[in-house]
Design a protein around this motif. Structure first.
Motif, mmCIF file in Angstrom:
data_model
loop_
_atom_site.group_PDB
_atom_site.id
_atom_site.type_symbol
_atom_site.label_atom_id
_atom_site.label_comp_id
_atom_site.label_asym_id
_atom_site.label_seq_id
_atom_site.Cartn_x
_atom_site.Cartn_y
_atom_site.Cartn_z
ATOM 1 N N ILE A 29 20.351 51.594 42.153
ATOM 2 C CA ILE A 29 20.880 50.974 43.366
ATOM 3 C C ILE A 29 22.297 51.509 43.643
ATOM 4 N N ALA A 30 22.507 52.011 44.845
ATOM 5 C CA ALA A 30 23.844 52.466 45.265
ATOM 6 C C ALA A 30 24.461 51.393 46.164
ATOM 7 N N VAL A 31 25.744 51.099 45.941
ATOM 8 C CA VAL A 31 26.389 50.026 46.710
ATOM 9 C C VAL A 31 27.782 50.449 47.178
ATOM 10 N N ASP A 32 28.039 50.251 48.477
ATOM 11 C CA ASP A 32 29.395 50.399 49.031
ATOM 12 C C ASP A 32 29.816 48.992 49.452
ATOM 13 N N TRP A 33 30.712 48.387 48.650
ATOM 14 C CA TRP A 33 31.069 46.975 48.860
ATOM 15 C C TRP A 33 32.527 46.910 49.308
ATOM 16 N N GLY A 34 32.705 46.809 50.620
ATOM 17 C CA GLY A 34 34.053 46.843 51.189
ATOM 18 C C GLY A 34 34.599 45.461 51.466
ATOM 19 N N THR A 35 35.724 45.431 52.171
ATOM 20 C CA THR A 35 36.382 44.160 52.477
ATOM 21 C C THR A 35 35.507 43.279 53.364
ATOM 22 N N ARG B 188 17.813 51.042 53.179
ATOM 23 C CA ARG B 188 19.202 50.576 53.212
ATOM 24 C C ARG B 188 19.216 49.111 53.613
ATOM 25 N N ILE B 189 20.033 48.331 52.923
ATOM 26 C CA ILE B 189 20.180 46.902 53.224
ATOM 27 C C ILE B 189 21.635 46.657 53.605
ATOM 28 N N ASP B 190 21.859 46.130 54.805
ATOM 29 C CA ASP B 190 23.230 45.842 55.262
ATOM 30 C C ASP B 190 23.487 44.347 55.262
ATOM 31 N N SER B 191 24.718 43.987 54.970
ATOM 32 C CA SER B 191 25.095 42.576 54.962
ATOM 33 C C SER B 191 26.553 42.449 55.363
ATOM 34 N N ASN B 192 26.909 41.272 55.898
ATOM 35 C CA ASN B 192 28.320 41.038 56.221
ATOM 36 C C ASN B 192 29.052 40.323 55.084
ATOM 37 N N LYS B 193 28.427 40.259 53.913
ATOM 38 C CA LYS B 193 29.047 39.564 52.782
ATOM 39 C C LYS B 193 30.039 40.492 52.073
ATOM 40 N N GLY B 194 31.132 40.805 52.803
ATOM 41 C CA GLY B 194 32.162 41.666 52.239
ATOM 42 C C GLY B 194 32.993 40.925 51.204
ATOM 43 N N MET B 195 33.816 41.689 50.490
ATOM 44 C CA MET B 195 34.643 41.151 49.413
ATOM 45 C C MET B 195 35.527 40.000 49.865
ATOM 46 N N ALA B 196 36.037 40.099 51.118
ATOM 47 C CA ALA B 196 37.048 39.142 51.571
ATOM 48 C C ALA B 196 36.526 37.709 51.565
ATOM 49 N N GLY B 197 35.232 37.516 51.771
ATOM 50 C CA GLY B 197 34.693 36.164 51.859
ATOM 51 C C GLY B 197 34.099 35.643 50.557
ATOM 52 N N PRO C 50 25.176 36.626 42.533
ATOM 53 C CA PRO C 50 24.106 36.002 43.328
ATOM 54 C C PRO C 50 23.869 36.689 44.676
ATOM 55 N N VAL C 51 24.948 37.153 45.324
ATOM 56 C CA VAL C 51 24.781 37.849 46.608
ATOM 57 C C VAL C 51 23.950 39.114 46.415
ATOM 58 N N LEU C 52 24.262 39.846 45.364
ATOM 59 C CA LEU C 52 23.539 41.104 45.115
ATOM 60 C C LEU C 52 22.084 40.836 44.745
ATOM 61 N N ILE C 53 21.861 39.860 43.861
ATOM 62 C CA ILE C 53 20.491 39.508 43.449
ATOM 63 C C ILE C 53 19.678 39.054 44.666
ATOM 64 N N ASP C 54 20.315 38.268 45.521
ATOM 65 C CA ASP C 54 19.596 37.775 46.697
ATOM 66 C C ASP C 54 19.214 38.927 47.631
ATOM 67 N N ALA C 55 20.152 39.858 47.817
ATOM 68 C CA ALA C 55 19.872 41.002 48.706
ATOM 69 C C ALA C 55 18.742 41.861 48.139
ATOM 70 N N LEU C 56 18.629 41.893 46.798
ATOM 71 C CA LEU C 56 17.631 42.764 46.134
ATOM 72 C C LEU C 56 16.351 42.013 45.741
ATOM 73 N N ARG C 57 16.216 40.761 46.218
ATOM 74 C CA ARG C 57 15.157 39.883 45.685
ATOM 75 C C ARG C 57 13.748 40.474 45.765
ATOM 76 N N GLN D 173 40.993 40.957 43.703
ATOM 77 C CA GLN D 173 40.363 39.780 44.303
ATOM 78 C C GLN D 173 38.845 39.930 44.394
ATOM 79 N N GLY D 174 38.287 41.002 43.781
ATOM 80 C CA GLY D 174 36.864 41.290 43.938
ATOM 81 C C GLY D 174 36.008 40.725 42.813
ATOM 82 N N TRP D 175 34.939 41.460 42.489
ATOM 83 C CA TRP D 175 33.997 41.003 41.460
ATOM 84 C C TRP D 175 34.652 41.124 40.083
#
Lengths: 300, 300
Positions: A6-12, A29-38, A46-53, A74-76
């Motif tokens: 799995i390749a991931v670009d996890w931005g703000t 490709r799976i896109d989400s608005n669950k950026g680091m800032a929130g 859990p966000v990653l597991i849910d996206a890959l369920r 402030q990230g993972w």
């Protein structure tokens, strides 16, 4: 067909996930608005597991290679900064993040830092790695336009130095939140207005400070077209950046990777200065960089 | 003691009302946050009547002289722009606004416009009138720092030309809403950091584009003091403005009117360039300008 990793670009503000084959092909490709800032640190798994369920299987562990702000304080989990001059950092310098779910094996790639002038990047080092993966002998400048545009000098397989400009963020703030918001269109492009403003800012950078309010005044006094105003604002800010970044691009070969519109604007501006420019697809270079890191993980 | 007339500075985000004597003394000041931006045209009269409710008497009509954004297209009633070169516009060029309530007689003063380079002001022309009222023989530059800083060239009793800079608004957006917000203090001052950044920006304006992100990078890498970051941000932006405004201040006598902190910052910056500077109180010059207009109303 099942992914090998799995390749991931996890931005703000964004999360982009690709299901990858061992040889670097993206299956989905799976896109989400669950950026680091929130997110809080314990939200990331859990966000990653849910996206890959739909793509995880019991008893199968998929390697996950992540670049970007997920590795910030402030990230993972905090990933280090490697200092220039350096090769784009590989998986051996990544932060291995323990997970509760055994179906993922997570690695967050480091950023790059520079002491003087002080500068940092997180995510863009992977795009630079991708440019160097595509053209291993490349010697020149990588320009990555966006919210925070990066200019990096690449030589002998290393990032020698780099510099960050707030141009994209300033454009957003001025066009959407300042008094200029009344006069600047949300979209549209006037190439001549862009070029004129660009030339003006490059030849007299200080004038930018005065020319900004003129956009508002011309709107009030002579009904300046909002699309023209938008293009002039962009030209003024990019022109100021190009004036400052001249030691980077002057006499150099420049590779630009970014969203199509903004990459084209930078390419047009540099071409007008007789700089040889190649535009690369931003997603392609990100995936090439993440794939290069994945391959060193397999070799380890 | 009863007021003879009412002076009003009605801006985008503020409303300031003074109860005045015929000879220009303020008896009382009433402040409100009911700025133009939050009002529809038919709101202005009730807002003013409500603010003055303890000071209006049946059968007595008080002249009200207003400067500022209440005269804009989105304001109470549109007041014209007078073109440079011109004397600060007087009551004879003001917009006389009909009111339902006979206890007020409302006049909104015009703004000033300039065709080339395009520029406008509304409210600042009254401060300039005040500076000229205080010193009728003044020949030089009036600098009005604030959200949108104005530089005006005054000669032979006229505003010859002027220029507006977004410096204050950019400082607000960058320090409160950009990525720099994490690294910039809300208050505090480091004079040396301000001066260094100012010199840097004035000698190499384009560098400002790169130096902004360094504030964030130094905060991450070397724990840059947020007060120092705030002062450097201010120095960079004011330095860029001073570089652009050089044709205004070079070899000139400069009068500055603005809030104390920002007026002092501009004065320090100009003094370092050997420019003779006088700071005037912003409220004093506003009232002097409104009083000058009131007196021409009485003479009419």
């Amino acid at each position: 067909m099942k992914p090998d990793w799995i390749a991931v670009d996890w931005g703000t503000t964004h999360l982009r996930i690709w299901l990858m084959t061992a040889d670097g092909q993206a299956l989905q490709r799976i896109d989400s608005n669950k950026g680091m800032a929130g997110l809080r640190p314990d939200h990331f798994e859990p966000v990653l597991i849910d996206a890959l369920r739909d793509h995880l299987e019991p008893g199968v562990t998929l390697p996950v290679v992540i670049c970007g702000m997920a590795g910030s304080r402030q990230g993972w989990a905090e990933a280090r900064y490697v200092s220039v001059p350096c090769k784009p950092p590989g998986i051996d310098q990544a932060t291995h993040v323990p997970t509760r779910d055994a179906r993922i094996d997570v690695h967050i790639l480091p950023g790059i830092k520079q002491d003087k002038p002080a500068d940092v990047m997180r995510g863009e080092e992977t795009q630079i790695a991708g440019v160097m993966q595509i053209d291993p002998d490349f010697d020149g400048i990588v320009c990555l336009p966006g919210t925070h545009c990066k200019w990096a000098h690449i030589s002998a397989g290393e990032v020698v130095s780099f510099r960050t400009f707030l141009t994209g963020e300033m454009f957003g703030l001025l066009s959407e939140q300042s008094v200029l918001r009344h006069s600047v269109a949300d979209d549209g492009w006037d190439g001549d207005a862009f070029t004129d403003a660009l030339d003006q800012a490059m030849s007299r950078p200080a004038a930018v400070a005065a020319e900004l309010f003129s956009l508002r005044a011309e709107a009030l006094l002579t009904d300046l077209d909002p699309v023209t105003a938008r293009s002039r604002l962009s030209g003024l800010l990019i022109g100021l950046e190009l004036a400052a970044a001249k030691p980077y691009w002057l006499g150099q070969d420049v590779r630009i990777a970014g969203a199509a519109k903004i990459a084209t604007a930078y390419a047009d501006a540099l071409s007008a200065q007789a700089v040889p420019v190649t535009i690369l697809d931003a997603e392609t270079v990100t995936l090439a960089g993440l794939t290069a890191a994945y391959k060193t993980l397999q070799d380890a």
